[in-house]
Design an enzyme around this catalytic site. Sequence first.
Site: not given
Length: 152
Positions: A26, A90, A103, A105
């Site tokens: 990360y 939703d 993201h 990664s």
Amino acid sequence: MASAPKILVVNGPNLNMLAVRQPEVYGRDTLSDIEQSCRRRAEQYGFGLDFRQSNHEGELVDWIQKARGRHDGIIINPAGFTTNSVAILDALLLTELPVIEVHLSNIHRREAFRVPSLVSHGARGVICGLGAVGYRLAIDAMAGILGAAKEA
Ligand code: DHK
């Protein structure tokens, strides 16, 4: 004069542990480092920025719901809720706002359980695998979507 566009950046569970948590996956930037770099980029476009993190699905849903009518776009790293949160998907859909999923990664190169993303069903685009830079790129992309790119 029209008010400045406002972007909500939402971060899911365990992202408060960046730099400590598997830095080889990360990265070594803290979430606060990422926030500062997002703020600098947003300022270049004249955007207001709300930057948030929670480990709790319901809190993330509440923030996303409230973005409807208050924000102009959402950047989200759903982290561990990526593949399993219908509630977050939703909420994103009900905002009717442009959404960019980020993201750190490359989830497609990792364990099979990290894909497919449910959140992607509500996203205009997805940036993954580029580390902290992905957040800045998401702001650039949001500027393009909101028609602010030329002003930076
Ligand atoms: C962050 C997480 O916490 C994981 O649960 C995801 C994502 C990947 C990231 O790369 O930013 O699988």
